[in-house]
Design a protein around this motif. Structure first.
Motif, short mmCIF file in Angstrom:
data_model
loop_
_atom_site.label_atom_id
_atom_site.label_comp_id
_atom_site.label_asym_id
_atom_site.label_seq_id
_atom_site.Cartn_x
_atom_site.Cartn_y
_atom_site.Cartn_z
N VAL A 131 12.56 14.87 -1.15
CA VAL A 131 11.49 15.86 -1.15
C VAL A 131 10.13 15.25 -1.48
O VAL A 131 9.15 15.55 -0.80
N PRO A 132 10.02 14.37 -2.50
CA PRO A 132 8.69 13.80 -2.79
C PRO A 132 8.08 13.06 -1.61
O PRO A 132 6.86 13.01 -1.47
N ALA A 133 8.89 12.49 -0.74
CA ALA A 133 8.36 11.77 0.42
C ALA A 133 7.76 12.73 1.45
O ALA A 133 6.99 12.31 2.31
N LEU A 134 8.09 14.00 1.37
CA LEU A 134 7.58 14.99 2.33
C LEU A 134 6.31 15.67 1.86
O LEU A 134 5.70 16.42 2.61
N VAL A 135 5.90 15.44 0.62
CA VAL A 135 4.69 16.04 0.06
C VAL A 135 3.62 14.95 0.02
O VAL A 135 3.73 14.00 -0.73
N TRP A 136 2.56 15.11 0.84
CA TRP A 136 1.54 14.09 0.98
C TRP A 136 0.20 14.58 0.45
O TRP A 136 -0.09 15.77 0.47
N ASP A 137 -0.62 13.63 0.02
CA ASP A 137 -1.99 13.96 -0.35
C ASP A 137 -2.91 13.66 0.84
O ASP A 137 -2.44 13.26 1.91
N ARG A 138 -4.20 13.82 0.66
CA ARG A 138 -5.12 13.63 1.78
C ARG A 138 -5.24 12.18 2.22
O ARG A 138 -5.75 11.90 3.30
N ASP A 139 -4.80 11.25 1.39
CA ASP A 139 -4.79 9.84 1.78
C ASP A 139 -3.52 9.45 2.52
O ASP A 139 -3.37 8.30 2.93
N GLY A 140 -2.57 10.39 2.65
CA GLY A 140 -1.32 10.09 3.33
C GLY A 140 -0.27 9.48 2.43
O GLY A 140 0.74 8.98 2.91
N ARG A 141 -0.49 9.50 1.13
CA ARG A 141 0.49 8.97 0.17
C ARG A 141 1.46 10.07 -0.20
O ARG A 141 1.07 11.18 -0.53
N GLY A 142 2.75 9.74 -0.16
CA GLY A 142 3.78 10.68 -0.57
C GLY A 142 3.76 10.89 -2.07
O GLY A 142 3.19 10.08 -2.83
N LEU A 143 4.38 11.95 -2.53
CA LEU A 143 4.44 12.24 -3.95
C LEU A 143 5.11 11.10 -4.71
O LEU A 143 4.73 10.79 -5.84
N HIS A 144 6.10 10.45 -4.09
CA HIS A 144 6.75 9.31 -4.74
C HIS A 144 5.76 8.17 -4.97
O HIS A 144 5.82 7.50 -5.99
N ASP A 145 4.83 7.96 -4.05
CA ASP A 145 3.80 6.94 -4.24
C ASP A 145 2.77 7.37 -5.28
O ASP A 145 2.30 6.56 -6.07
N GLN A 146 2.43 8.64 -5.28
CA GLN A 146 1.45 9.13 -6.25
C GLN A 146 1.96 9.00 -7.67
O GLN A 146 1.25 8.52 -8.56
N LEU A 147 3.21 9.42 -7.91
CA LEU A 147 3.76 9.37 -9.25
C LEU A 147 4.02 7.95 -9.72
O LEU A 147 3.93 7.65 -10.92
N ALA A 148 4.37 7.05 -8.82
CA ALA A 148 4.61 5.65 -9.18
C ALA A 148 3.30 4.84 -9.17
O ALA A 148 3.32 3.66 -9.49
N ARG A 149 2.21 5.49 -8.78
CA ARG A 149 0.89 4.84 -8.67
C ARG A 149 0.95 3.63 -7.74
O ARG A 149 0.51 2.53 -8.09
N THR A 150 1.53 3.85 -6.56
CA THR A 150 1.63 2.82 -5.54
C THR A 150 1.01 3.33 -4.25
O THR A 150 0.75 4.51 -4.10
N VAL A 151 0.79 2.42 -3.32
CA VAL A 151 0.27 2.77 -2.01
C VAL A 151 0.88 1.82 -0.99
O VAL A 151 1.08 0.64 -1.28
N GLU A 152 1.23 2.35 0.18
CA GLU A 152 1.81 1.53 1.24
C GLU A 152 0.71 1.17 2.22
O GLU A 152 0.04 2.04 2.78
#
Length: 155
Positions: A131-152
């Motif tokens: 589910v976190p991978a399906l929730v994106w912010d305006r930069d295109g980062r998934g919730l899993h990236d936001q919470l882990a403070r990472t970016v692909e």
């Protein structure tokens, strides 16, 4: 405003509606200090999905090879476990999984540089939840990236 414009803005999402109203969001990754295009820019969804499919297929093949009685629910569970372990180990050490490497992607810390093993573990757990991978912010980062403070990003 006629009904077609209202429906069009609703279907296009809040970003386009705000841009039509005069708001400027900039490009994806601008708030993170990343370039708009080229190496270091935010990875596009198509590349991310392609890398995910390669990684998942690899994990299914490994699980299928270890469990020789055909594909079943247990194979899928083992594949998810292999996916988690592969994701945490490879992203936490070299920054990319085999699929990400094929598609020219790398996971970095949101403040730049390599990610630490704890961030890779957090990202891996959240990614396996789905589910976190399906929730994106305006930069295109998934919730899993936001919470882990990472970016692909692209490499």
């Amino acid at each position: 405003m006629d009904k077609r414009q209202a429906i069009g803005s609703w279907l296009s999402g809040p970003r386009e509606a705000a841009e039509n109203a005069g708001a400027d969001f900039g490009y994806r990754g601008q708030q993170l200090g990343l370039p708009e295009t080229g190496p270091g820019s935010i990875a596009r969804p198509g590349r991310r999905l392609g890398a995910l499919l390669v990684d998942w297929g690899l994990c299914v093949l490994i699980a299928y090879g270890l469990l020789t009685d055909g594909y079943n629910q247990a194979t899928g569970n083992w594949a998810l476990l292999f996916f988690f372990v592969m994701s945490v180990l490879t992203v936490g050490t070299v920054g990319s999984t085999p699929g990400k490497r094929i598609f020219g992607l790398r996971v970095i810390s949101a403040d730049g540089g390599h990610i630490r093993p704890l961030r890779a573990l957090t990202r891996g757990v959240l990614l396996c939840l789905g589910v976190p991978a399906l929730v994106w912010d305006r930069d295109g980062r998934g919730l899993h990236d936001q919470l882990a403070r990472t970016v692909e990003v692209r490499i």
